[in-house]
Design a protein around this motif. Sequence first.
Motif, PDB file in Angstrom:
ATOM      1  N   PRO A 207      14.189   0.307  -0.532  1.00 44.37           N
ATOM      2  CA  PRO A 207      13.942   0.774  -1.702  1.00 44.37           C
ATOM      3  C   PRO A 207      13.258   2.172  -1.739  1.00 44.37           C
ATOM      4  N   ARG A 208      12.573   2.438  -0.608  1.00 47.67           N
ATOM      5  CA  ARG A 208      11.926   3.901  -0.417  1.00 47.67           C
ATOM      6  C   ARG A 208      13.060   4.846  -0.360  1.00 47.67           C
TER       7      ARG A 208
ATOM      8  N   MET B 206       0.785  -1.185   0.102  1.00 48.55           N
ATOM      9  CA  MET B 206      -0.120   0.014   0.062  1.00 48.55           C
ATOM     10  C   MET B 206       0.859   1.244  -0.033  1.00 48.55           C
ATOM     11  N   LEU B 207       1.923   1.325   0.793  1.00 54.31           N
ATOM     12  CA  LEU B 207       2.644   2.445   0.837  1.00 54.31           C
ATOM     13  C   LEU B 207       3.337   2.707  -0.638  1.00 54.31           C
ATOM     14  N   ALA B 208       3.758   1.865  -1.291  1.00 54.19           N
ATOM     15  CA  ALA B 208       4.514   2.308  -2.552  1.00 54.19           C
ATOM     16  C   ALA B 208       3.373   3.055  -3.563  1.00 54.19           C
ATOM     17  N   GLY B 209       2.065   2.435  -3.508  1.00 53.05           N
ATOM     18  CA  GLY B 209       0.989   2.942  -4.409  1.00 53.05           C
ATOM     19  C   GLY B 209       0.582   4.310  -3.830  1.00 53.05           C
ATOM     20  N   ALA B 210       0.599   4.313  -2.704  1.00 52.50           N
ATOM     21  CA  ALA B 210      -0.035   5.631  -2.096  1.00 52.50           C
ATOM     22  C   ALA B 210       0.738   7.014  -1.983  1.00 52.50           C
ATOM     23  N   THR B 211       2.133   6.688  -1.995  1.00 51.52           N
ATOM     24  CA  THR B 211       3.073   7.796  -1.904  1.00 51.52           C
ATOM     25  C   THR B 211       4.372   7.741  -2.763  1.00 51.52           C
ATOM     26  N   PRO B 212       3.804   7.805  -3.967  1.00 50.12           N
ATOM     27  CA  PRO B 212       4.515   8.193  -5.180  1.00 50.12           C
ATOM     28  C   PRO B 212       5.660   9.160  -5.063  1.00 50.12           C
ATOM     29  N   PHE B 213       6.718   8.927  -5.843  1.00 46.42           N
ATOM     30  CA  PHE B 213       7.624   9.990  -5.988  1.00 46.42           C
ATOM     31  C   PHE B 213       7.321  11.160  -7.159  1.00 46.42           C
ATOM     32  N   VAL B 214       6.318  11.768  -7.125  1.00 44.08           N
ATOM     33  CA  VAL B 214       5.980  12.639  -8.580  1.00 44.08           C
ATOM     34  C   VAL B 214       7.111  13.596  -8.652  1.00 44.08           C
ATOM     35  N   ASP B 215       7.288  13.858 -10.213  1.00 45.11           N
ATOM     36  CA  ASP B 215       8.193  15.030 -10.600  1.00 45.11           C
ATOM     37  C   ASP B 215       7.441  15.979 -11.540  1.00 45.11           C
ATOM     38  N   THR B 216       7.267  17.047 -10.765  1.00 40.07           N
ATOM     39  CA  THR B 216       6.652  18.072 -11.625  1.00 40.07           C
ATOM     40  C   THR B 216       7.725  19.032 -12.057  1.00 40.07           C
ATOM     41  N   GLY B 217       8.730  18.819 -11.599  1.00 39.09           N
ATOM     42  CA  GLY B 217       9.835  19.728 -11.748  1.00 39.09           C
ATOM     43  C   GLY B 217      10.090  20.746 -10.669  1.00 39.09           C
ATOM     44  N   GLU B 218       9.313  20.574  -9.662  1.00 35.63           N
ATOM     45  CA  GLU B 218       9.382  21.635  -8.414  1.00 35.63           C
ATOM     46  C   GLU B 218       9.402  20.800  -7.376  1.00 35.63           C
ATOM     47  N   ILE B 219      10.875  20.568  -6.872  1.00 37.47           N
ATOM     48  CA  ILE B 219      11.168  19.649  -5.728  1.00 37.47           C
ATOM     49  C   ILE B 219      10.169  20.073  -4.429  1.00 37.47           C
ATOM     50  N   GLU B 220      10.209  21.048  -4.102  1.00 34.43           N
ATOM     51  CA  GLU B 220       9.693  21.428  -2.648  1.00 34.43           C
ATOM     52  C   GLU B 220       7.877  21.103  -2.816  1.00 34.43           C
ATOM     53  N   ALA B 221       7.543  21.378  -3.940  1.00 37.66           N
ATOM     54  CA  ALA B 221       6.071  20.882  -4.178  1.00 37.66           C
ATOM     55  C   ALA B 221       5.858  19.383  -4.034  1.00 37.66           C
ATOM     56  N   ASP B 222       6.949  18.794  -4.785  1.00 36.83           N
ATOM     57  CA  ASP B 222       6.628  17.526  -4.768  1.00 36.83           C
ATOM     58  C   ASP B 222       7.147  16.597  -3.583  1.00 36.83           C
ATOM     59  N   LEU B 223       7.830  17.279  -2.712  1.00 37.57           N
ATOM     60  CA  LEU B 223       8.254  16.568  -1.411  1.00 37.57           C
ATOM     61  C   LEU B 223       7.207  16.869  -0.460  1.00 37.57           C
TER      62      LEU B 223
ATOM     63  N   THR C  47       3.945  16.735  -1.369  1.00 39.87           N
ATOM     64  CA  THR C  47       2.889  15.845  -1.826  1.00 39.87           C
ATOM     65  C   THR C  47       3.342  14.566  -1.202  1.00 39.87           C
ATOM     66  N   HIS C  48       4.592  14.135  -1.578  1.00 34.35           N
ATOM     67  CA  HIS C  48       4.982  12.876  -0.870  1.00 34.35           C
ATOM     68  C   HIS C  48       4.829  12.611   0.475  1.00 34.35           C
ATOM     69  N   VAL C  49       5.315  13.704   1.374  1.00 31.91           N
ATOM     70  CA  VAL C  49       5.344  13.705   2.809  1.00 31.91           C
ATOM     71  C   VAL C  49       3.822  13.642   3.285  1.00 31.91           C
ATOM     72  N   ASN C  50       3.033  14.488   2.732  1.00 31.34           N
ATOM     73  CA  ASN C  50       1.665  14.481   3.061  1.00 31.34           C
ATOM     74  C   ASN C  50       0.890  13.184   2.601  1.00 31.34           C
ATOM     75  N   GLY C  51       1.334  12.433   1.724  1.00 33.63           N
ATOM     76  CA  GLY C  51       1.116  11.038   1.430  1.00 33.63           C
ATOM     77  C   GLY C  51       1.170  10.201   2.506  1.00 33.63           C
ATOM     78  N   ILE C  52       2.205  10.088   3.286  1.00 33.02           N
ATOM     79  CA  ILE C  52       2.919   9.464   4.046  1.00 33.02           C
ATOM     80  C   ILE C  52       2.230   9.663   5.212  1.00 33.02           C
ATOM     81  N   VAL C  53       2.168  10.946   5.684  1.00 36.36           N
ATOM     82  CA  VAL C  53       1.142  11.094   7.082  1.00 36.36           C
ATOM     83  C   VAL C  53      -0.053  10.667   6.923  1.00 36.36           C
ATOM     84  N   LYS C  54      -0.825  10.958   5.764  1.00 33.28           N
ATOM     85  CA  LYS C  54      -1.951  10.437   5.831  1.00 33.28           C
ATOM     86  C   LYS C  54      -2.204   8.884   5.885  1.00 33.28           C
TER      87      LYS C  54
END
Length: 210
Positions: free
Chosen positions: A129-130, A68-85, A87-94
């Motif tokens: 892996p994470r 579930m973790l791998a699917g729910a908290t992907p490492f997106v790449d929009t080109g803006e590292i702060e925004a992407d991080l 998104t990622h950390v909020n996914g983990i917290v949730k």
Amino acid sequence: MITSPSSVRRSERSRRATLEAALELCTEKGYGRVTVEAIAARAGVSKKTIYRWWPSKGAVMLEAFAGMLAGATPFVDTGEIEADLRTHVNGIVKLISTPPYGPAYAGILSEMHHDDELARAVREQLVGPRVEAAVERLRRAQEQGQIPEDADLPLTVEMLYGPVYYRHVLRKPAQDEATVAALVAHVLRSLSAGPRPAGEGGAQASRGEG
């Protein structure tokens, strides 16, 4: 021995039923009260079948959580590292704040302290892996000039994840989005906060002289 397609399908159904049963029971009873016998009964499989696939209850929970973790908290790449991080950390917290995944992971973290095999599996199947995926995302940001060239990327990952898991393990309230944004911003600022050359006022600043 050749395995028939129907046998493969039955095995996969049984595996998924076992993982789902483990998480359901963790929500209902709490990690510590879940047994392999109860998982087997809920999943409709034999205890022997579970032990053929997993060495312990913790291993069952780990596979369920890691998937579930791998699917729910992907490492997106929009080109803006702060925004992407963020998104990622909020996914983990949730995820780790929501039953059954939060209770399951807390139980795994507790049990691995007296189960060397589970601890090794956590490092190999989940943490390793994470961390590699996180470092790779940071490296791309580094190549784009968004992170300093000399930044210690594995340490950066620990700085990001540490506060999240600290609060989870101690059962403190989870971070909200504003707190996560502040965490990410602080970590990224710290990567550029190395000592300044003496000629640029660094020596005076370090002595508190003006």
